[in-house]
Write an enzyme that holds these catalytic residues in place. Sequence first.
Site, PDB file in Angstrom:
ATOM      1  CG  MET A   1      -1.699   1.213   1.504  1.00 13.64           C
ATOM      2  SD  MET A   1      -2.563   1.946   0.151  1.00 13.64           S
ATOM      3  CE  MET A   1      -3.653   0.661  -0.291  1.00 13.64           C
ATOM      4  N   PRO A   2       1.760   1.408  -0.946  1.00  9.37           N
ATOM      5  CG  PRO A   2       3.638   0.860  -2.185  1.00  9.37           C
ATOM      6  CD  PRO A   2       2.242   0.414  -1.896  1.00  9.37           C
ATOM      7  CG  LEU A   3       0.262   8.305  -0.171  1.00 13.08           C
ATOM      8  CD1 LEU A   3      -0.795   8.364  -1.270  1.00 13.08           C
ATOM      9  CD2 LEU A   3      -0.299   8.798   1.155  1.00 13.08           C
ATOM     10  CG  MET A  28       6.421   1.353  -5.735  1.00 10.76           C
ATOM     11  SD  MET A  28       5.102   2.389  -5.090  1.00 10.76           S
ATOM     12  CE  MET A  28       3.903   2.358  -6.411  1.00 10.76           C
ATOM     13  CB  THR A  71       3.936   6.908   3.091  1.00 13.31           C
ATOM     14  OG1 THR A  71       4.376   8.267   3.093  1.00 13.31           O
ATOM     15  CG2 THR A  71       3.608   6.489   4.518  1.00 13.31           C
TER      16      THR A  71
END
Length: 125
Positions: A1-3, A28, A71
């Site tokens: 769940m990268p932001l 990613m 993040t």
Amino acid sequence: MPLLHISMRAGKPQAYRQAILDGLYLAMREALNVPEDDAFMAITEHEPANFRCGNAYGVARSEDALLIQITVFASRTTEQKKALYRRIADLLGESPGIRPEDVFVNVLDAPKENWSVGNGIAQFA
């Protein structure tokens, strides 16, 4: 769940910006094993007077420098992060042609309970 938050100087064409997003998404997927369609990214463009990247730490940056802040869940290993940095630099070098010196990446670890991806619930807590 990268932001992801990507900051850059204004003025690049849409295809250039799209190549950045595509390269980051692929990096990613490969380095962090994020699920398909897990793409939460925003590019913010800045006028030259509002964007500065120095040449500290022995890295000579150009006006094409990117500041990339990612993040992620606080579960990524150092090896995964190193692989991510390398893959981002490689992919953005291929397209849209950004020099590795101009790829500045910062990864922030956040506990899973700090995330709500919709519907007002903590899906991962």
